[in-house]
Write an enzyme that holds these catalytic residues in place. Sequence first.
Site, PDB file in Angstrom:
ATOM      1  CD  GLU B  48     -22.192 -30.921 -18.427  1.00 13.81           C
ATOM      2  OE1 GLU B  48     -21.034 -30.452 -18.810  1.00 13.81           O
ATOM      3  OE2 GLU B  48     -22.941 -30.164 -18.728  1.00 13.81           O
ATOM      4  CG  ASN B  52     -15.234 -31.553 -19.385  1.00 13.77           C
ATOM      5  OD1 ASN B  52     -15.690 -30.585 -19.830  1.00 13.77           O
ATOM      6  ND2 ASN B  52     -15.405 -32.094 -18.102  1.00 13.77           N
ATOM      7  NE  ARG B 106     -17.645 -25.018 -22.594  1.00 15.46           N
ATOM      8  CZ  ARG B 106     -18.860 -25.454 -23.254  1.00 15.46           C
ATOM      9  NH1 ARG B 106     -19.153 -24.932 -24.358  1.00 15.46           N
ATOM     10  NH2 ARG B 106     -19.574 -26.334 -22.894  1.00 15.46           N
TER      11      ARG B 106
HETATM   12  N1  LIG Z   1     -10.641 -34.506 -20.460  1.00 11.27           N
HETATM   13  C1  LIG Z   1     -10.119 -33.284 -19.788  1.00 11.27           C
HETATM   14  N2  LIG Z   1      -8.707 -33.047 -20.536  1.00 11.27           N
HETATM   15  C2  LIG Z   1      -8.139 -31.940 -20.040  1.00 11.27           C
HETATM   16  N3  LIG Z   1      -8.523 -30.853 -19.061  1.00 11.27           N
HETATM   17  C3  LIG Z   1      -9.967 -31.395 -18.672  1.00 11.27           C
HETATM   18  C4  LIG Z   1     -10.877 -32.189 -19.028  1.00 11.27           C
HETATM   19  N4  LIG Z   1     -11.878 -32.322 -18.331  1.00 11.27           N
HETATM   20  C5  LIG Z   1     -11.821 -31.181 -17.568  1.00 11.27           C
HETATM   21  N5  LIG Z   1     -10.681 -30.502 -17.868  1.00 11.27           N
HETATM   22  C6  LIG Z   1     -10.476 -29.326 -17.147  1.00 11.27           C
HETATM   23  O1  LIG Z   1     -11.199 -28.867 -16.041  1.00 11.27           O
HETATM   24  C7  LIG Z   1     -11.831 -27.510 -16.183  1.00 11.27           C
HETATM   25  C8  LIG Z   1     -13.253 -27.656 -15.675  1.00 11.27           C
HETATM   26  O2  LIG Z   1     -14.202 -28.823 -16.236  1.00 11.27           O
HETATM   27  P1  LIG Z   1     -15.669 -28.370 -16.290  1.00 11.27           P
HETATM   28  O3  LIG Z   1     -16.145 -29.304 -17.234  1.00 11.27           O
HETATM   29  O4  LIG Z   1     -16.192 -28.582 -14.748  1.00 11.27           O
HETATM   30  O5  LIG Z   1     -15.774 -26.966 -16.873  1.00 11.27           O
HETATM   31  P2  LIG Z   1     -15.493 -26.480 -18.204  1.00 11.27           P
HETATM   32  O6  LIG Z   1     -15.693 -27.678 -19.444  1.00 11.27           O
HETATM   33  O7  LIG Z   1     -14.506 -25.523 -18.193  1.00 11.27           O
HETATM   34  O8  LIG Z   1     -16.963 -25.535 -18.396  1.00 11.27           O
HETATM   35  P3  LIG Z   1     -18.362 -26.260 -18.704  1.00 11.27           P
HETATM   36  O9  LIG Z   1     -18.268 -27.851 -18.589  1.00 11.27           O
HETATM   37  O10 LIG Z   1     -19.383 -25.612 -17.697  1.00 11.27           O
HETATM   38  O11 LIG Z   1     -18.796 -25.931 -20.104  1.00 11.27           O
HETATM   39  C9  LIG Z   1     -11.731 -27.441 -17.621  1.00 11.27           C
HETATM   40  O12 LIG Z   1     -11.759 -25.926 -17.895  1.00 11.27           O
HETATM   41  C10 LIG Z   1     -10.525 -27.927 -18.006  1.00 11.27           C
HETATM   42  O13 LIG Z   1      -9.454 -27.165 -17.709  1.00 11.27           O
HETATM   43 MG   LIG Z   2     -17.101 -29.317 -19.137  1.00 13.05          MG
END
Ligand SMILES: Nc1ncnc2c1ncn2[C@@H]1O[C@H](COP(=O)(O)OP(=O)(O)OP(=O)(O)O)[C@@H](O)[C@H]1O
Ligand SMILES: [Mg+2]
Lengths: 110, 146
Positions: B48, B52, B106
């Site tokens: 995860e 990200n 996502r």
């Molecule tokens: N390393 C990062 N840099 C920039 N933004 C981030 C980062 N990690 C998370 N985010 C932001 O936080 C949001 C939520 O992250 P999360 O991992 O919970 O969900 P997701 O990645 O959108 O979906 P999923 O992990 O379920 O596929 C992301 O949509 C993004 O906008």
């Molecule tokens: Mg994610």
Amino acid sequence: MQLSTDIVNDYLVVELKGELDHHTSEDARKKIEQYYYNNNLLNIILDLSQLKFMDSSGIGLVMGRYKNCKERNGNLLIVSTSPYVNKILKMSGLMKIIKVYSTIDEAIKG
Amino acid sequence: MVEKNCMKLEFLSKSSNESFARVVVAAFASQLDPTIEELSDIKTAVSEGVTNAIIHGYEYGEGIVIVETTIENNIIEITIEDHGKGIADINKAMEPFYTSKPDLERSGMGFTVMETFMDDLTVESHVNKGTKIKMTKMFKSLSNRE
Ligand SMILES: Nc1ncnc2c1ncn2[C@@H]1O[C@H](COP(=O)(O)OP(=O)(O)OP(=O)(O)O)[C@@H](O)[C@H]1O
Ligand SMILES: [Mg+2]
């Protein structure tokens, strides 16, 4: 990841093997949508029981196919026997809206 | 008791490195002799965090992802860092089902998965500088044995 498909009645049966993550899920999505729409099918059974790994990309893949089926008034069913995959499905609330079976036969019989 | 040990991994933000990163961390964590369930929890959390960094952090171009892991006694600490776009509103980003990329299928459950599978998660982020997440987990299997 390996993906194999079969058509039983108006069900598209998709078996996923290996690891389902962001790297492999986009390809899986394309293949499933291609079979589903090209063969004009109504329902999808996603068999996750042979997955060795799944992260939230799997939740996205399941949710996306659920929407595909709902748009056609069809159903998405899941086959899953791994406690680990079930833990992620439960966490995402998917188990409340999608029926989970332990074999493909059971899913087709309903 | 396991003596303190640490490792650092740096790789390009390519999606093919997601499985590489989680397998390396899991192999390193094996020194603590965790259960299969504990090991898969760690693999998922790393997947995860690294995903990200790749799809959100380096949304506009490739960069380096840094993963550091420290083990001591029965505790594992994992940090995942990118020098990408950063997160403007961390609280909102951590809400279950919040995603800035619904078009890419996502689900917005990444942070929730990390929080559930690990004991502790902290997120530090600065817009246009990058994001660093720190996760810890205590291996219960090991504490029982002692
Ligand atoms: N390393 C990062 N840099 C920039 N933004 C981030 C980062 N990690 C998370 N985010 C932001 O936080 C949001 C939520 O992250 P999360 O991992 O919970 O969900 P997701 O990645 O959108 O979906 P999923 O992990 O379920 O596929 C992301 O949509 C993004 O906008
Ligand atoms: Mg994610």
